[in-house]
Design an enzyme around this catalytic site. Structure first.
Site, PDB file in Angstrom:
ATOM      1  CG  ASP A 189      -0.348   0.293   2.300  1.00  0.00           C
ATOM      2  OD1 ASP A 189       0.729  -0.620   2.657  1.00  0.00           O
ATOM      3  OD2 ASP A 189      -0.367   0.986   3.930  1.00  0.00           O
ATOM      4  CD  GLU A 227       4.242   0.548   6.516  1.00  0.00           C
ATOM      5  OE1 GLU A 227       4.714   1.162   7.605  1.00  0.00           O
ATOM      6  OE2 GLU A 227       3.832   1.140   5.950  1.00  0.00           O
TER       7      GLU A 227
END
Length: 406
Positions: A78, A170
């Protein structure tokens, strides 16, 4: 496919996470990259490739050496929610010094970013100026994938089991929350999520987030004496009591801080959100206790219902777990030096998936990717740094190819 080619392919896929959805993963679009990586891993010949329902990608390369420890490499898919990661248009340039004009007219300025001088003569990948680049952490993804491709193409390189994992979310602090440590089946691992070439992180903040909720009482100002409780005033008192020299803007190294992220205050209601950071556990606990004390003072002055605070721990200093397996740091230093890279070791003023994973039983230092200016339209990465990152990963595999490495 080179590490640069892989990277350029991955950054064009929008994988922004979203802290507001409450889902796991936080955005469905992260599955696009997850499934692509799984397909590539299968095509390379990796085994036990899977994408679980929460968008974690797992794979492994079986051991071809007896007695060697199982070693894992992990990065996140991400990108940061605050800066757009949609329609990323990376551009490759040969940097000859000076400012770098970006496509939309913004300038990557040598004056603002003096470390640019370290990359004269190198190929850089920069943004178009409208989005982040996504080197955090698609550079780590590309570097791991390139190392995996090399290992599968060269069976003469001996190793124990190699675990590969790519995580979602994350950037919103949830990258390791649903990680299948037992299923991953590795003795140790490295996250590949640092920045400048040579970075080796094994000491992070202890981290918490806090929300102060205020409740007031609105009375006509003309007859409010002894009756009105104004949350804007309470918020001001709380903020004024925080140490002015303990903020992100006034601290460095191992100095901790309070960081006020948002303030909303009207007469009848208010809310302050902040985060707490400190490398030292004792000081970290004292910081949380200090916030509780400030809240209690507001209650004593304005009533029990006037203020309440919720504090939630986010992650802890991974050094507490890594120091029990310090060969991970020593061998990372060795792997870098063998690649001609000088290790840069400093306390990380943040956290990684490795913080949570270390406390889940998977000791996990953090390695550089080479990316710079993360979370920004001025993000860039030198191609030689990505190539060196791949070399370091392969060196670690070789170092841990025997029981001695363990």
């Amino acid at each position: 496919m080179s590490v640069k080619e892989k990277f350029l392919r991955y950054v064009k896929i929008d994988t922004q996470s979203d802290p507001e959805t409450g889902t796991h993963p936080s955005t469905e679009k992260q599955f696009v990259l997850a499934r692509l990586l799984a397909d590539e891993l299968r095509a390379m010949g990796a085994e036990k490739v899977r994408v679980d329902e929460h968008c974690y990608v797992y794979a492994e390369i079986p051991a071809n050496a007896e007695g060697a420890p199982a070693l894992g490499f992990i990065s996140h898919m991400d990108t940061e929610p605050v800066c757009s990661g949609k329609d990323v248009k990376p551009e490759c340039i040969l940097y000859r010094g000076g400012d770098i004009p970006l496509k939309n007219g913004k300038v990557l300025s040598e004056k603002e970013f003096p470390f640019l001088k370290n990359y004269v003569g190198q190929e850089l990948v920069v943004t178009g100026g409208d989005t982040l680049l996504g080197a955090d952490d698609k550079a780590g993804v590309a570097e791991i994938m390139t190392a995996v491709e090399t290992l599968l193409a060269r069976p003469e390189i001996k190793h124990g089991k190699i675990g590969i994992a790519f995580t979602p979310d994350e950037e919103i602090g949830e990258g390791a929350s649903l990680f299948d440590v037992q299923g991953f089946g590795c003795d140790f691992a490295y996250t590949v999520d640092g920045e400048e070439i040579g970075e080796l992180g094994y000491e992070t903040f202890n981290a918490a987030e806090a929300t102060l909720t205020l409740a007031g009482k609105n009375i006509h100002p003309g007859s409010a004496k002894g009756k009105m409780i104004n949350c804007a005033v309470l918020a001001g008192e709380f903020l004024a009591a925080l140490p002015a020299d303990e903020t992100p803007a006034t601290t460095e190294g191992r100095q901790g801080f309070f960081h006020v992220e948002s303030v909303r205050a009207e007469v009848e209601s208010g809310e302050i959100r902040l985060i707490v950071r400190d490398h030292d556990m004792g000081k970290f606990l004292a910081r949380k206790a200090f916030l509780e004390e400030l809240t209690e003072k507001l209650r004593e002055k304005y009533g029990e219902k006037a203020a309440k605070i919720g504090i939630r721990d986010q992650y802890y200093n991974c050094l507490e777990k890594i120091k029990e397996h310090f060969h991970l740091v020593e061998n990372a230093r060795k792997a870098m030096k063998e690649a001609g890279v000088a290790p840069i070791e400093a306390p990380v003023r943040g956290g990684t998936d490795g913080c949570t994973l270390s406390f889940m039983g998977l000791p996990c230092p953090n390695l550089f990717t080479g990316g710079m200016n993360a979370h920004s339209v001025f993000e860039f990465i030198p191609v030689p740094a990505m190539e060196k990152a791949v070399e370091v990963l392969l060196n670690l595999v070789k170092i841990y190819s025997s029981p001695i490495g363990k």
